[in-house]
Design a protein around this motif. Structure first.
Motif: not given
Length: 447
Positions: A46-61
């Motif tokens: 919500g603050d515009g920060n960008k993250y590399l997703d090393f979780t695949s959320q709950l390992v599903f994406t």
């Protein structure tokens, strides 16, 4: 980021805290991240920060965020047939079942669709009990099978404790885990032999004629990504055959390319009687799970009604997403890419981290499915956080990673490296570099 967008994000947060009840959480102690958008292997807060997703959320994406083929398939299906009762055949469900059956091992050619992994496991156990006429089910400690009533009792980690009254016919046993061996083993061969001997003894003491099924994650996921030693799953298969027990492979997290094969059990060349799936089947874009069923168990219900069903079994939108996911995985060679990431990037990269950080006790995994076991002392192997809890040191590692733009997946004393299977080699290495820096910062600060 515009002020309007910030205002929308704040409103989202305020409404969440006013009305949303979060899972696995003390409600007054959380501050959930507001996610405003996501694409590929990245998301923005919500603050515009960008993250590399090393979780695949709950390992599903597994195919990342907003994959255009899956999004388009959902949109197209919505324009044709949004929903229909499961008693009626629909094209999306039929095609999804065909594509899944083509990829499951052996004769698992019949698919019962559910809404997710927990109810898939519930129905698999029900099928096994009806097929065998027995009631008991064996599952391992250090496992997770879902949050519904029976599935949480099958689970072998602390999330089970508040809901487990030892009344659902579940008996737990120790699976192989050499790093924290329950059998005083010193090699993978010893661990395999002793774990199988232990399981055989549990079967004998519980009474083989009382046991309907053994439920195993082919590779335990949230519990630690403990890849079974060579021969273990084949040994469990032999015990099941010998005693007439149904083998249920839980592939909810490890399936659909996550472990560098279509299903993790393919590494062992073993065919279970039932295989449960969810998550990666359509990258979680619309809730979907299921049970792949062998010919023998399918025959049990050929002229005998199966006493179970779900309102949304084989929901057209979810199944259309599954069709698009599987076709994209084939066309884009996603399974092969995941295997290559494990062999050339994650395996070597994480072992390099372990050589340079005393806090890393062990690295283990395959494909895009890895765990880093963090310890206070590499000799005593004391966990950096207690079983079932966290610690200031773990919190410091996670905070340092997040400040650097990495969204990490943590459970107890472990960090799991489970990014989308579509992540590029470059961004995979970027994520490992951030983990390196976060571990160094937290270790220095703790001295």
């Amino acid at each position: 980021m515009t002020e309007l967008t910030r205002t929308d994000a704040q409103r989202t947060f305020d409404l969440d805290r006013a009305h949303v009840f979060h899972s696995w959480s003390a409600q007054d102690q959380i501050r959930p991240m507001v996610v405003t958008r996501a694409e590929g292997s990245f998301l923005w807060d919500g603050d515009g920060n960008k993250y590399l997703d090393f979780t695949s959320q709950l390992v599903f994406t597994n195919l990342g965020h907003q994959h255009p083929r899956i999004v388009e398939a959902i949109q197209r299906q919505a324009g044709e047939l949004c929903t229909i009762a499961p008693a009626h055949a629909n094209g999306a469900r039929s095609e999804a079942a065909r594509l899944i059956a083509e990829r499951t091992p052996g004769d698992l050619d019949h698919v019962f669709f559910t809404n997710g992994g927990a109810d898939a496991n519930e129905h698999a156990v029900r099928m096994a009990r009806l097929h065998t006429g027995r009631h008991k089910v064996l599952s391992r400690y250090r496992s997770y099978h879902g949050g519904t009533h029976l599935a949480i009792n099958l689970t072998g980690d602390p999330r089970r404790w508040p809901s487990d009254h030892a009344s659902d016919g579940v008996v737990h046993f120790f699976g192989p885990f050499l790093y924290r061996s329950a059998f005083s083993a010193t090699t993978e061969t010893e661990e395999c032999e002793r774990a199988l001997a232990h399981l055989e003894q549990v079967i004998a003491l519980e009474g083989p004629s009382t046991i309907a099924a053994i439920v195993l994650e082919s590779i335990p996921g949230t519990a630690g990504i403990m890849v079974p030693p060579p021969g273990y799953l084949a040994g469990v298969r032999e015990l099941c055959d010998r005693f007439g027990i149904v083998l249920i492979a839980d592939e909810v997290m490890s399936g659909f390319g996550r472990a560098g094969r279509w299903f993790a059990i393919d590494h062992a060349d073993v065919v279970p009687d039932l295989l449960t799936f969810a998550k990666g089947v359509n990258s979680g874009y619309v809730p979907l799970g299921g049970v792949a069923i062998s010919d023998a168990i399918h025959a049990t219900f050929a002229d005998r009604a199966y006493p179970g069903g779900l309102t949304y079994s084989g929901h057209p939108l979810a199944c259309a997403a599954a069709v698009a996911t599987i076709e994209a995985m084939e066309d884009e060679r996603i399974v092969q890419h995941a295997a290559r990431l494990g062999e050339e990037v994650f395996g070597p990269g994480l072992r390099d981290l372990a050589a340079r950080h005393d806090w890393i006790g062990e690295v283990r995994g395959t494909g895009a499915f890895w765990a880093i076991e963090l310890v206070r002392d590499p000799v005593t192997r004391e966990p950096l956080a207690p079983y079932g809890g966290s610690s200031p040191e773990m919190a410091a590692v996670l905070a340092a990673a997040q400040r650097r733009g990495l969204l990490p997946f943590a459970n107890f004393n472990r960090i799991h490296v489970v990014p989308p299977l579509t992540i590029s080699e470059n961004y995979a290495r970027v994520g490992l570099q951030i983990l390196d820096e976060a571990l160094h910062e937290a270790a220095v600060a703790s001295r």
